[in-house]
Design an enzyme around this catalytic site. Structure first.
Site, PDB file in Angstrom:
ATOM      1  N   THR A 328       0.677  -1.195  -0.031  1.00  0.00           N
ATOM      2  CA  THR A 328       0.042  -0.011  -0.056  1.00  0.00           C
ATOM      3  C   THR A 328       0.807   1.335  -0.081  1.00  0.00           C
ATOM      4  OG1 THR A 328      -1.777  -1.274   1.202  1.00  0.00           O
ATOM      5  CG2 THR A 328      -1.794   1.322   1.187  1.00  0.00           C
ATOM      6  N   GLN A 358      -6.328  -1.863  -2.498  1.00  0.00           N
ATOM      7  CA  GLN A 358      -5.579  -0.612  -2.233  1.00  0.00           C
ATOM      8  C   GLN A 358      -4.795  -0.075  -3.390  1.00  0.00           C
ATOM      9  OE1 GLN A 358      -5.645  -3.558  -0.599  1.00  0.00           O
ATOM     10  NE2 GLN A 358      -5.257  -3.276   1.712  1.00  0.00           N
ATOM     11  N   GLN A 380     -10.008   2.821  -3.803  1.00  0.00           N
ATOM     12  CA  GLN A 380      -9.603   2.325  -2.257  1.00  0.00           C
ATOM     13  C   GLN A 380      -8.416   2.812  -1.869  1.00  0.00           C
ATOM     14  OE1 GLN A 380      -9.994  -1.581  -1.223  1.00  0.00           O
ATOM     15  NE2 GLN A 380      -8.707  -1.579   0.787  1.00  0.00           N
ATOM     16  N   ASP A 381      -8.560   3.594  -0.821  1.00  0.00           N
ATOM     17  CA  ASP A 381      -7.319   4.353  -0.328  1.00  0.00           C
ATOM     18  C   ASP A 381      -6.462   5.311  -0.993  1.00  0.00           C
ATOM     19  OD1 ASP A 381      -7.421   2.344   1.610  1.00  0.00           O
ATOM     20  OD2 ASP A 381      -5.594   1.362   1.345  1.00  0.00           O
ATOM     21  N   ASP A 402     -12.301   3.752   2.399  1.00  0.00           N
ATOM     22  CA  ASP A 402     -11.074   4.490   3.463  1.00  0.00           C
ATOM     23  C   ASP A 402     -10.375   5.297   2.568  1.00  0.00           C
ATOM     24  OD1 ASP A 402     -11.952   2.373   5.268  1.00  0.00           O
ATOM     25  OD2 ASP A 402     -10.471   1.003   4.883  1.00  0.00           O
ATOM     26  N   ARG A 469     -14.572   4.820   9.543  1.00  0.00           N
ATOM     27  CA  ARG A 469     -14.730   3.759  10.423  1.00  0.00           C
ATOM     28  C   ARG A 469     -13.202   3.463  11.127  1.00  0.00           C
ATOM     29  NH1 ARG A 469     -13.769  -1.868   6.902  1.00  0.00           N
ATOM     30  NH2 ARG A 469     -12.449  -0.949   5.400  1.00  0.00           N
ATOM     31  N   TRP A 471      -9.624   2.430  11.919  1.00  0.00           N
ATOM     32  CA  TRP A 471      -8.541   1.462  11.433  1.00  0.00           C
ATOM     33  C   TRP A 471      -7.786   1.282  12.607  1.00  0.00           C
ATOM     34  CZ3 TRP A 471      -3.788   3.502   8.437  1.00  0.00           C
ATOM     35  CH2 TRP A 471      -2.974   2.245   8.017  1.00  0.00           C
TER      36      TRP A 471
END
Length: 563
Positions: A328, A358, A380-381, A402, A469, A471
């Protein structure tokens, strides 16, 4: 990544530094003038008293500041050991998988940054005491000690994700012990340092008080691209509404051959190293075009400003992802760690798509960094706000799962946050903040932003979207004075897994508007808060980032307090 010879030189240098500081520490413990306490008493303020007592000599007598200095020195020793062990593992393991090798290289890079932060912290601590340490110095040290914990956690997470780190692995115990040591060091310093003011806006200087109105804090826009050479040529300074941006030098990147360089990477490589802030910014002007390259601003590239022709005109694009074997951390299209970076008027994309999981567009680990009128596009990310102090103003950020994550102290002002259509079965999470320690001065503060769905997501009518949320255990995120659209589920926030972190996180909402801002049906977790103005003030730009001190010299507009 450094060669083996470069790494060996670094490890030798780190060891030399450790020995130098180690020679200073016994005196700091034995000669502390006031407030001497036994180690057992001092360690009671830390996150792990038992571990703390195992590190400090039982016969020692010092005040908390002296113990903190001692622990930071021990942290520097531990960082050098971890660097050496990671380096040995990379060179000694012949059957490493590509993901494991990538994660180990991330660890080596991060441990080098950690050593830098510890050396700088010790330089400050060894030249001061509790009576002479200034507030800005204290905030700096707390920020750097917070970052070393984040670096260690990133290393640990990457090795775990690569299925390399097991309890019987030679790296497991050192990483765990290192995290414990970094945590007690941060706790001891945090409890020994008491700011001389409470940091409220009432105590801002008269000059900074004028900046509380965002309309007076900076220019409406950057000079037109056609005028850039003339503007920078006039005494190498750019006159602005609230002062001057000091420019040391400038180069142009253009794909048509009209600039100094054809790629962004070439321009960054040629930029000066370790420029002192007083010398001014080195500006890289990137003309319109689609630049298919992976950009990295190294730690030596300080006081760098990258300026494009505008969102969707100057575009940096890549497609690295975890799905294609990258970590990531290394999947980023655009990554920056050089302090005092300014990015403005360009777009960064990661086009890997939702199926590749990710896939980072921008990874930011640069202290006192700013992005202004930029767009970050991914799924994502998308934006990895990794560590240290960061400010985002009038940026557009697109993603799904996220898509604003990391453990920086980050403030977003006047930004547009857009949830996209994810894969089937996925839910959108605007944030996943990664604070792991209660003494870290990190968190995500979203102020006067708009929280919306893209047209594609709105048309689907099926995906649930949440503000965030947790992590990590002490995840901290607030939304203040923002417009929250109807896409947000009435509960507002989603759990990570079961009841993980629900009592230790801090999630807050203050004075938001829009059909998604109703807090009457929000989660009832112990860590969730409908904030009052006194709590909200803690997360303003002035109090959370001390942005009223360092942003005036960037030309980026800002609002220091609440509306």
């Amino acid at each position: 990544m450094a060669s083996a010879s470069t790494t060996s030189f670094f490890l030798l240098l780190a060891t030399t530094i450790v020995l130098h500081f180690a020679s200073l520490i016994p005196a700091s413990l034995s000669q502390s003038p006031t407030g001497q306490v036994a180690p057992s008493h001092a360690c009671s303020v830390t996150t792990d008293p038992s571990f703390c007592k195992s590190v400090i000599p039982a016969h020692a007598r010092s005040d908390l500041f002296g113990y903190g200095r001692y622990l930071v020195n021990k942290s520097l020793e531990e960082s050098a050991r971890i660097s050496a062990l990671v380096d040995q593992t990379i060179r000694g393991e012949t059957s490493l998988s590509a993901p494991a090798l990538g994660a180990l290289k991330d660890c080596l890079f991060l441990s080098e940054l950690t050593t830098d932060f510890l050396v700088t912290s010790l330089s400050t601590l060894n030249s001061t005491d509790p009576t002479t340490l200034q507030d800005d110095q204290g905030v700096d040290v707390q920020t750097w000690l917070s970052a070393i914990i984040t670096n260690q956690q990133t290393c640990y997470d990457g090795l775990t994700q690569a299925s390399f780190l097991r309890s019987d692995n030679s790296l497991h115990a050192p990483l765990v012990n290192g995290t414990q040591l970094y945590s007690v060091s941060l706790a001891m310093f945090t409890h020994s340092w008491v700011p001389k003011t409470d940091g409220t806006t009432d105590q801002l200087s008269e000059n900074n008080r004028k900046l509380l109105d965002g309309s007076k804090a900076g220019p409406a826009g950057f000079p037109s691209r056609s005028k850039l050479p003339d503007v920078f040529g006039r005494k190498r300074r750019m006159a602005l509404d609230t002062g001057d941006v000091h420019v040391k030098s400038m180069v142009t990147v253009a794909q048509d051959g009209s600039g100094n360089y054809g790629t962004i990477g070439e321009a960054i490589a040629a930029a000066p190293n370790n420029t002192h802030p007083e010398k001014g910014y080195h500006v890289i002007y990137v003309k319109s075009g689609v630049y298919q390259e992976y950009v990295f601003v190294d730690k030596k590239k300080k006081n760098l400003m990258m300026v494009g022709d505008g969102i969707n005109k100057t575009i940096v694009t890549g497609s690295n992802s975890v799905g294609d074997g990258f970590t990531t951390y290394k999947s980023a299209t655009f990554a920056v760690v050089g302090p005092n970076f300014i990015g403005r008027d360009f777009t960064v994309q990661n086009t890997a798509g939702p199926a590749k999981h990710q896939a980072v567009a921008v990874r930011n680990g640069a202290d006192l960094s700013t992005f202004y009128r930029c767009s970050f596009e991914g799924y994502q990310d998308t934006l990895y706000a990794h560590s240290l102090r960061q400010f985002y103003r009038e940026c557009d950020i697109y993603g799904t799962v996220d898509f604003i994550f990391g453990n920086a102290a980050a403030v977003f002002q006047n930004c547009n946050l857009y949830a996209r259509l994810p894969m089937s079965g996925q839910q959108n999470m605007f944030t996943a903040q990664g604070r792991t320690d209660p003494n870290q001065n990190t968190g995500t503060s979203i102020i006067n932003c708009t929280i919306l769905a893209t047209p594609e997501l709105s048309a689907s009518g099926q995906t649930k979207s949440f503000l965030g949320r947790p992590w990590k255990s002490y995840s901290r995120t607030v939304y203040m004075e923002s417009f929250i659209g109807s896409l947000i589920d009435p509960s507002g926030w989603a759990p990570w897994s079961g009841d993980f972190a629900l009592s230790t996180l801090y999630y807050g909402e203050y004075n938001n508007a829009g059909s998604g801002a109703d807090t009457s049906r929000r989660v009832t977790w112990p860590g969730y808060h409908v904030m009052g103005s006194s709590d909200a003030t803690n997360f303003t730009l002035a109090n959370f980032l001390q942005g009223d001190v360092w942003l005036p010299g960037t030309s980026v507009p800002f609002t220091a307090g609440l509306a």
